[in-house]
Design a protein around this motif. Structure first.
Motif, mmCIF file in Angstrom:
data_model
loop_
_atom_site.group_PDB
_atom_site.id
_atom_site.type_symbol
_atom_site.label_atom_id
_atom_site.label_comp_id
_atom_site.label_asym_id
_atom_site.label_seq_id
_atom_site.Cartn_x
_atom_site.Cartn_y
_atom_site.Cartn_z
ATOM 1 N N UNK A 11 1.031 -1.232 0.045
ATOM 2 C CA UNK A 11 0.143 0.018 0.053
ATOM 3 C C UNK A 11 0.717 1.037 -0.182
ATOM 4 N N UNK A 12 1.754 1.297 0.741
ATOM 5 C CA UNK A 12 2.760 2.408 1.136
ATOM 6 C C UNK A 12 3.624 2.839 -0.200
ATOM 7 N N UNK A 13 3.912 1.631 -1.059
ATOM 8 C CA UNK A 13 4.594 1.880 -2.131
ATOM 9 C C UNK A 13 3.749 2.891 -3.153
ATOM 10 N N UNK A 18 5.257 -8.362 -8.225
ATOM 11 C CA UNK A 18 6.161 -7.027 -8.084
ATOM 12 C C UNK A 18 6.177 -6.244 -9.474
ATOM 13 N N UNK A 19 6.096 -6.825 -10.366
ATOM 14 C CA UNK A 19 5.906 -5.975 -11.754
ATOM 15 C C UNK A 19 4.736 -5.222 -11.844
ATOM 16 N N UNK A 20 3.680 -5.884 -11.290
ATOM 17 C CA UNK A 20 2.344 -5.033 -11.301
ATOM 18 C C UNK A 20 2.188 -4.008 -10.419
ATOM 19 N N UNK A 21 2.879 -4.487 -9.212
ATOM 20 C CA UNK A 21 2.859 -3.195 -8.377
ATOM 21 C C UNK A 21 3.864 -1.992 -8.891
ATOM 22 N N UNK A 22 4.738 -2.254 -9.647
ATOM 23 C CA UNK A 22 5.355 -1.139 -10.037
ATOM 24 C C UNK A 22 4.613 -0.295 -11.144
ATOM 25 N N UNK A 23 3.818 -1.036 -11.726
ATOM 26 C CA UNK A 23 2.901 -0.351 -12.752
ATOM 27 C C UNK A 23 2.016 0.235 -11.821
ATOM 28 N N UNK A 83 -4.380 -0.173 -6.575
ATOM 29 C CA UNK A 83 -4.145 -1.691 -6.038
ATOM 30 C C UNK A 83 -5.141 -2.613 -6.683
ATOM 31 N N UNK A 84 -6.318 -2.187 -6.645
ATOM 32 C CA UNK A 84 -7.545 -3.281 -7.204
ATOM 33 C C UNK A 84 -7.119 -3.315 -8.774
ATOM 34 N N UNK A 85 -6.940 -2.290 -9.262
ATOM 35 C CA UNK A 85 -6.715 -2.169 -10.796
ATOM 36 C C UNK A 85 -5.482 -3.475 -11.004
ATOM 37 N N UNK A 86 -4.695 -3.463 -10.252
ATOM 38 C CA UNK A 86 -3.405 -4.397 -10.660
ATOM 39 C C UNK A 86 -3.861 -5.763 -9.863
ATOM 40 N N UNK A 87 -4.864 -5.764 -9.207
ATOM 41 C CA UNK A 87 -5.238 -6.891 -8.507
ATOM 42 C C UNK A 87 -4.385 -7.023 -7.228
ATOM 43 N N UNK A 88 -4.152 -6.341 -6.500
ATOM 44 C CA UNK A 88 -3.192 -6.784 -5.527
ATOM 45 C C UNK A 88 -3.676 -6.034 -4.057
ATOM 46 N N UNK A 89 -4.810 -5.814 -4.076
ATOM 47 C CA UNK A 89 -5.751 -5.306 -3.031
ATOM 48 C C UNK A 89 -5.577 -6.284 -1.713
#
Ligand SMILES: Nc1ncnc2c1ncn2[C@@H]1O[C@H](COP(=O)(O)OP(=O)(O)OP(=O)(O)O)[C@@H](O)[C@H]1O
Ligand SMILES: Nc1ncnc2c1ncn2[C@@H]1O[C@H](COP(=O)(O)OP(=O)(O)OP(=O)(O)O)[C@@H](O)[C@H]1O
Ligand SMILES: [Mg+2]
Ligand SMILES: [Mg+2]
Lengths: 239, 259, 346, 361, 294
Positions: free
Chosen positions: B96-98, B157-162, B136-142
């Protein structure tokens, strides 16, 4: 040649491998496929001795190497090209390659080996004095491959060797893997590019969240419908 | 006016000319692919655009303004976000904080608001939080928002970078090999993701990638580099049948045919 | 959904603030009672005050190093600047008035901040160990300047040290200043400032590329952290009757450093607990060892230091926090608590 | 000293605290001081008059902050009535203020700074010391240099971070100039410097008659050696910090220093002291030990005279001390609680300390 | 003019003495990336062992150097084993704190009465100082010994680290432990070796130091250690010739400041110059900073 029995690996409280077992025979290319985070790299790291399993055994040519330190395992003939290349950025290309031959003392042989590596990767020869850290991604991958070949391993563990390479290089790398194998090196190949991997491998294991869910000859695995949708993805219906 | 116009860009490293006379024009809403052999200078182009390294010569014009000489954070603030070839997340911060770390750039509250947690601060922070969750929801990491970034698997990690790049509300998004290390199925879903965020956030995308499946599917136009120079440019079809490109990059193999 | 979420947060936040306030007030009350009842004698009172003063200074370094990742080995110099600035005001003008005491504290804080600002602009471009050495060098410069200070202004005392500062800082002041500092720091950490600092610590280049003005945030952290050191110094000057340059030299900077590291980088709770424990440990050893082993105090201290770091290399709190200190909004994952991601995958 | 059962049976006791640097880089000074303190108590049979002595030994690491904590501990936790300490001015100034305001007698063996007993024109009534003040020694040295050695020019080299060194240097400079001499160089160094060649080269250039080295034996030994290597012919002159068996006698050959006593002094106090210390600790006492011995004895004497463990009475008795026969001379306190006693000039000659003369204040 | 020359020689002597310590410091840093604060204290112990060796055990100077090197190498390995190895996978700063602890431990422990005791001891070095006068410039045999040893160590270290297999392995280890293991390098051994070497160098420095400054005490290592480290940073930490260059500059700056500007401000000005140099060359004079590759 290599036998893995009931391996269990933990990172802290997180279990990465759940009692996995598999076998590699002399002269084979075996591929390990699976999604992100399935535990493929962990398997390789455990074989190489970088990670200690909580239980289970790794047996190499009849010797139990589960508790053998990593540097000794290399001397026994297992080399690894780690994920993310892990080349020595602060050393030159040549020094990187020589570190690959750290366990070997015969200068002559090392020289010969070096020539062979340069033949496979002419780009490396051009940049022999360059600091490895300033190489492009693909060049670094070549260096990592070349470096592992310098120890003349009998078993080579490859962790995603095609990552970040141009299509032409990917083909080349797979060509090289085949050649290495032809010359007598057994290969354990971890790949995201499952299509290519299954093409050159003899046998395959499919890893899912730390468990082996499927195994068999590469062709069979490739034709397995579940694999086709889960790992070959879009490719499956494009082709 | 093009969104981005790169003219005569050159970069030397010592004796090596990594980028040579690079030209690029991007219109609002385009997705352009940047491909080329390893070491061709693609990442260097990204580094030049984002201001991480100064060009030897040439100009980079974004929305009519020359970016050369601006520090990276100013360039970012103008609306250019990127991901990195070797993932560079804030590893010990939570997922989240990223995202939140970057979001503040658009949600200014003053030092004293922050120090005293004023009502204004609370309001803005709630906005930030909501927005971060949305991304985060958009990249499915919520579901993983409280885990440290370092504990994510590679693809996540790649999706979080996006997601982090999107937090900047960029107009231009630069993606450096977003599909590296993903299997074909994951590549397919990444393709969908890129398409989705492009529409949702009205992005213009410049994309470096070696996985032809992704490039050919997404890009309207492809620029091919070799030895720092542009060797070909055109639609996916044109490029994939260009003999120079085949020779230098794609190879004669099955890869292209499959796409 | 969003609406509901926000009101929920606000309610939890009110409960948290009430709890925190109650806890602090009862802590204060308890300490006060103990001291009135004579259970805390002047010695332990002094040690407690020292612990709190050290806490304020350490919180400053925690921001600079623990959060923003800027390696500073010169923290004690700013502590000294604050102490001397506040002290000289008290000595020359105040005659023990509280207004002057507060003004002097403010002056000490501002002086330390201002010098940190001037120094920070050029040297925060340096990285890790180079920055450490440059700040250490600054510490030496300050020490030499203090040693020769009487040549510029005799009341500063130079190497003879400075006396004559009215001792008006009592436990009440020190306690509430510590609480204030703690709240200020926690608030900032739980804001875009804190996140920007952390992102710089984690990957300065990525932060820069993604729009964070790293220079500005590094300087903010440095100025703020050094300002807190200045505040701590000011309190010290009004609690300890004598200032001497050797009390602020680079060896003292190591004290702050090890508090911040042993507490766990990026943990406010850790910094507070370690700062207090550290002061009590040094004094406690006196009692435990008794006079037969006085000579061993340094040895035992060193051994404890080594053993602690071997047992808890990530520090006592390693990035964790007392939840009470932070808004509920931020409990959802700051500083990477150990997640349960294993069970979530698949 | 453990509390024994007897102390509870109505026996009169007095508790004395000791503080000094027993760890850290000034430990060597603290150790000498403690040795002498313990020896003095032992020789008194752990008794002063009718009072049985209990003692508490504490370490201040030569750190001003710790010293303040320690004095608080001695007073409020250990409840001592009197304190011997601390050793350096840095720590003693810090604690004298507190001891005075808490009305506990404090006698420092070796803290030489003026501020120890009088600060801001205020006499700290409970605070005393057994040593000279900085200005006194500096002045004596200057007088000796001008009058006995007929020196025209002098150079000074001092530790700028040490008020003892700085204080002596300052006093010497003033007096020497007042007496018509010329200071040709006044150079400084820091506590941890080991190399003095740069300033010594400059001093050699000026060719002074005297090189005044007001510092402890360790530092002056190094400086002396390097100065001779630089070809400096000047006579070395120093203060009581030189008085130690660890002084480099070869390097300092021919030098003079001001001291509290001379080992050549035939007085029985002196000879017995040296003998006793040697037989107990196997070494010749240094200035720190000697002063601590006198300080402790002064205190014990005052307790005896006052025949009380009330700090106020002890303080009055101390203040009234007249011609107490200490090792460092017949000691009388002046109104400031500083001892009035003559200074002796000692020469380093043939690897030994040799008495030269006595100069009265 | 002649005086300036003499001052420059003073500065050189000081600089070479710093270099003596800085070489070991920078070598260890280069490989382990650890500011080994205990280096100065191993240096102190080396000086003490040397002193015992040539004063009481009847060794010659070089014998004393050798025995101090051997004992300190053992000590170095021991320290590594106990205080640093368990922190191999911990954050870098943890090892730094541990080093700080070891440093304090050695200082306080050695100053106990039954170890070395807290006294300052005057040392009678086994070599008599001989003065020569080269055209008005005084030079001593001790200066020559120190210069020769520094140059020798510089060459040996440079050769070892950059031209030998173990040196390359050391550099590989410095970059990536796991990758080094995968090459068959015994990382623990390489690190222990590095510490042994670094400690031996510190010990040699300690013994030779007493030739120039014949006095020892348990806290003698702090300042020279710190100055040497600063010098190493100035020259570019981890770079072996940088340590010598940085030391020589430090020596000159300190000496010339004391000689011509003000001896009161010597340390302040020396460090001010250090800061200014770092601002111009953020990775030290010989440091290869450069932008990192993305
Ligand atoms: N050092 C580590 N600490 C904690 N967890 C880890 C660590 N390394 C890996 N993991 C976790 O272990 C699991 C297996 O990881 P591993 O790297 O073996 O997967 P992989 O199959 O190689 O995936 P990828 O395709 O991403 O390389 C993942 O959930 C990962 O998050
Ligand atoms: N900082 C640097 N110093 C020296 N050379 C560099 C530097 N950065 C890049 N290069 C060189 O510039 C060339 C282009 O590198 P770049 O990283 O841009 O390649 P790329 O096209 O991104 O390749 P890949 O697809 O493998 O990532 C390479 O030959 C590389 O070695
Ligand atoms: Mg993997
Ligand atoms: Mg690239």
């Amino acid at each position: 040649m290599l036998e893995v029995k009931d391996l269990e690996v933990f990172y802290g409280s997180i279990q990465a491998l759940h009692r996995i077992s598999f076998k590699i025979n002399e002269g084979e290319i075996v591929t390990l496929i699976g999604a992100n985070g399935a535990g493929k790299s962990t398997t390789l790291r455990t074989i190489s001795g970088l990670v200690r399993p909580r239980s289970g055994k790794v047996v190499f040519r009849g010797t139990d190497i589960t508790q053998v330190p990593a540097h000794t395992i290399v001397r026994m003939g297992i080399a690894q090209v780690p994920e993310g290349r892990r080349i020595f950025s602060n050393l030159t290309v040549l020094e990187n390659l020589l570190m690959g031959a750290y366990t070997r003392n015969n200068k002559q042989e090392v020289e010969e080996n070096l020539e062979r590596v340069f033949k496979s990767f002419p780009r490396l020869k051009e940049r022999i004095k360059q600091l490895a850290g300033t190489l492009s991604g693909g060049e670094q991958q070549m260096l990592a491959m070349g470096r592992s070949l310098m120890s003349r391993p009998s078993l080579l563990l490859l962790d995603e060797p095609s990552m970040g390479l141009s299509p032409i290089m990917v083909e080349e790398i797979f060509e090289i893997i085949k050649n290495i194998n032809h010359e007598g090196t057994t290969v354990l190949l971890v790949e995201q590019n499952a299509f290519m991997a299954l093409q050159i491998a003899h046998r395959a294991y499919v890893l899912e969240t730390g468990r082996i869910v499927l195994e068999g000859p590469a062709k069979e695995v490739r034709d397995n419908p579940r694999v086709r949708t889960a790992y070959l993805g879009e490719l499956a219906f494009v082709s | 006016m093009p969104l981005l116009e790169v003219r005569d860009l050159c970069k030397d490293f010592g004796g090596l000319r990594a980028v040579s006379n690079f030209q690029l024009k991007m219109e609002q809403g385009e997705i352009v692919g940047l491909i080329g052999p390893n070491g061709a200078g693609k990442t260097t182009v990204f580094n030049l655009i984002t201001g991480l390294i100064p060009p030897t010569s040439g100009s980079i014009i974004f929305q009519g303004e020359n970016l050369v000489g601006l520090p990276p954070y100013r360039i970012a603030a103008k609306g250019i976000a990127r991901t990195f070839q070797n993932i560079r997340l804030f590893k010990d911060m939570s997922v989240l904080d990223n995202v939140r770390a970057i979001l503040h750039v658009h949600n200014g509250y003053g030092f004293w608001d922050a120090a005293l947690h004023s009502p204004r601060f609370a309001k803005k922070e709630e906005e930030i939080l909501a927005r971060a969750r949305e991304l985060l929801e958009v990249v499915n990491l919520e579901t993983r928002s409280r885990d440290p970034a370092r504990s994510l698997p590679y693809g996540d990690q790649r999706r979080l970078e996006i997601a982090r790049a999107l937090a900047l509300r960029p107009k231009l998004l630069l993606l450096d090999e977003p599909a590296a290390g993903m299997n074909p199925r994951e590549v397919a879903s990444l393709t969908e993701l890129i398409r989705f965020i492009k529409d949702k956030f009205q992005l213009t995308v410049l994309l470096i990638e070696h996985q032809m499946g992704l490039v050919m599917n997404l890009c309207e136009r492809i620029v091919v580099m070799d030895f720092g120079e542009i060797i070909a440019e055109g639609t996916p079809h044109e490029v994939s049948n260009n003999p120079v490109v085949l020779e230098a990059y794609l190879g004669k193999g099955a890869v292209v045919n499959r796409c | 959904m969003e609406r509901y979420f926000c009101t929920l947060l606000r309610r939890r936040e009110r409960v948290r603030l009430a709890l925190l306030g109650g806890l602090l007030a009862s802590l204060y009350g308890a300490l006060k009672l103990l001291s009135l009842a004579g259970l805390i004698n002047e010695y332990w009172q002094r040690v407690l005050d020292q612990a709190l003063i050290t806490t304020i200074g350490a919180l400053g370094l925690s921001i600079i190093y623990g959060f923003a990742g800027q390696f500073s080995l010169g923290h004690a110099a700013f502590y000294g600047i604050g102490a001397y600035t506040a002290g000289i005001i008290g000595k020359v003008w105040s005659q023990g008035s509280i207004t002057f005491f507060l003004l002097a504290l403010l002056a000490g804080t501002l002086a330390a901040s201002f010098i940190a600002f001037l120094l920070g602009i050029p040297i925060l471009r340096l990285r890790s160990d180079y920055l450490g050495i440059a700040t250490l060098g600054f510490g030496v410069i300050v020490r030499v300047a203090l040693e020769n200070s009487n040549r510029f202004y005799p009341p500063l005392g130079g190497a003879t040290g400075m006396t004559g500062i009215p001792q008006v800082a009592n436990f009440d002041w020190i306690f509430w200043f510590t609480v204030g500092t703690l709240i200020l720091v926690c608030n900032l950490i739980a804001s875009s400032y804190g996140r920007a600092w952390l992102s710089i610590r984690e990957d300065e280049m990525a932060a820069d590329t993604l729009g964070i003005n790293t220079t500005r945030y590094k300087i903010t952290a440095f100025v703020l952290g050094c300002g807190l050191a200045g505040l701590a110094g000011g309190l010290y000057a009004y609690r300890y009757p004598y200032l001497h340059p050797s009390s602020f030299d680079f060896l003292k900077s190591f004290d702050f450093l090890l508090i911040v590291v042993l507490g766990g980088l990026g943990s406010i709770s850790g910094t507070v607990v370690t700062a207090i424990c550290w002061v009590f440990l040094l004094e406690g050893l006196r009692i435990i060892l008794g006079q037969a082993f006085v000579d061993w105090r340094g040895v035992i201290y060193a051994v404890i230091l080594i053993v602690t770091v071997l047992l808890r290399p990530q520090g006592l709190f390693s990035g964790k926090e007392w939840r009470l200190l932070f808004p509920s909004r931020d409990q959802d994952g700051t500083w990477g608590k150990e997640g349960k991601h294993a069970s979530l995958r698949g | 000293s453990g509390k024994t059962a007897q102390t509870n049976t109505g026996e009169k006791t007095i508790k004395i605290g000791f503080m000094g640097p027993l760890t850290g880089d000034a430990k060597t000074f603290g150790e000498s001081t403690r040795n002498a303190f313990l020896l003095a108590l032992e020789q008194a049979g752990m008794k002063a008059g009718e009072y049985k002595i209990e003692h508490v030994i504490t370490d201040d690491r030569n750190d001003a902050t710790e010293a303040v904590n320690v004095v608080d501990k001695l007073i409020s936790q250990d409840k001592v009535q009197a304190i011997v300490g601390s050793v350096t001015s840095r720590t003693t100034i810090a604690v004298s203020e507190i001891a005075n305001s808490k009305k506990v007698v404090l006698i420092s063996p070796t803290a030489t700074a003026e501020k120890v007993t009088v600060d801001n024109n205020q006499r700290k009534e409970f605070v005393f010391r057994a040593c000279f003040l900085d200005p006194f020694q500096g002045e004596i040295a200057a007088r000796f240099a001008r009058e006995n050695l007929n020196a025209q020019t002098a150079a000074i080299l001092y530790d700028q971070g040490n008020d003892y060194s700085k204080g002596l240097a300052e006093a010497f400079r003033k007096s020497f100039e007042a007496l018509g001499g010329q200071i040709v160089a006044s150079e400084a160094y820091s506590k941890d410097d080991q190399d003095f060649s740069a300033v010594l080269t400059n001093i050699a250039q000026k060719n002074p008659d005297i090189l005044y080295l007001p510092d402890y034996y360790g530092k002056v030994s190094l400086i002396g050696k390097q100065a001779r290597n630089k070809g400096i012919k000047a006579v070395f002159l120093g203060g009581d910090g030189w008085d130690s068996p660890e002084l480099d006698f070869a390097a300092m050959e021919g030098g003079y220093f001001t001291n509290h006593y001379s080992p050549d002094d035939p007085r029985s106090e002196v000879q017995k002291w040296i003998q006793d210390y040697k037989s107990k600790y196997g070494a010749v006492p240094d200035a720190f030990a000697t002063l601590a011995y006198d300080a402790t004895n002064l205190l014990l004497n005052a307790i005896k005279t006052a025949n009380s463990n009330d700090p106020v009475k002890i303080k009055e008795a101390l203040q009234a001390t007249r011609d107490f026969p200490g090792v460092t001379g017949k000691i009388t306190f002046n109104a400031n609680g500083d001892p009035v006693k003559p200074a002796h000039i000692i020469q380093i000659k043939g690897g030994k300390q040799v008495y030269v003369t006595t100069i009265n204040p | 003019m002649e005086r300036l020359l003499e001052q420059i020689i003073n500065g050189l002597q000081l600089g070479f003495v710093y270099a003596l310590i800085a070489l070991g410091y920078t070598m260890v840093y280069g490989i382990i990336k650890l500011i080994n604060f205990a280096h100065g204290d191993v240096f102190m112990i080396g000086a003490f062992i040397g002193y015992f060796a040539y004063t009481f055990w009847g060794f010659s100077l070089w014998g004393a150097v050798l025995i101090a090197m051997i004992l300190c190498a053992v000590l170095g390995v021991l320290i590594e084993r106990i205080a640093y190895r368990p922190l191999r996978y911990a954050p870098r700063i943890a090892a730094l704190i541990s080093a700080l602890g070891v440093s304090l431990f050695l200082e306080y422990f050695c100053s106990l009465k039954f170890v070395f005791g807290p006294n300052f001891r005057v040392v009678q070095p086994p070599v008599k100082q001989i003065h020569w006068n080269l055209g008005g410039i005084p030079i001593t045999n001790i200066q020559i010994i120190i210069v020769a040893v520094v140059i020798l160590l510089l060459l040996v270290l440079q050769y070892l680290v950059y031209r030998t297999k173990i040196g390359t392995a050391m550099r590989a280890v410095s970059f990536d432990h796991d990758a080094a293991r995968l090459m068959g390098i015994n990382v623990d051994f390489i690190i222990a070796f590095t510490f042994a070497l670094g400690s031996a160098l510190a010990a040699a420095g300690g013994v030779l130091y007493t030739l120039a400054y014949p006095q020892i005490h348990p806290f003698m290592g702090i300042m020279p250690g710190l100055k040497a480290f600063t010098a190493a940073v100035l020259g570019g930490i981890g770079i072996i010739p940088g340590a010598v260059l940085g030391s020589l500059i430090m020596g000159q700056v300190e000496t010339l400041t004391a000689a011509y500007l003000t001896s009161q401000m010597r340390d302040a000005i020396a460090f001010l110059i250090l800061i200014i140099v770092l601002l111009v060359r953020p990775s030290g004079i010989l440091g290869r900073g450069g932008p990192e590759k993305v």
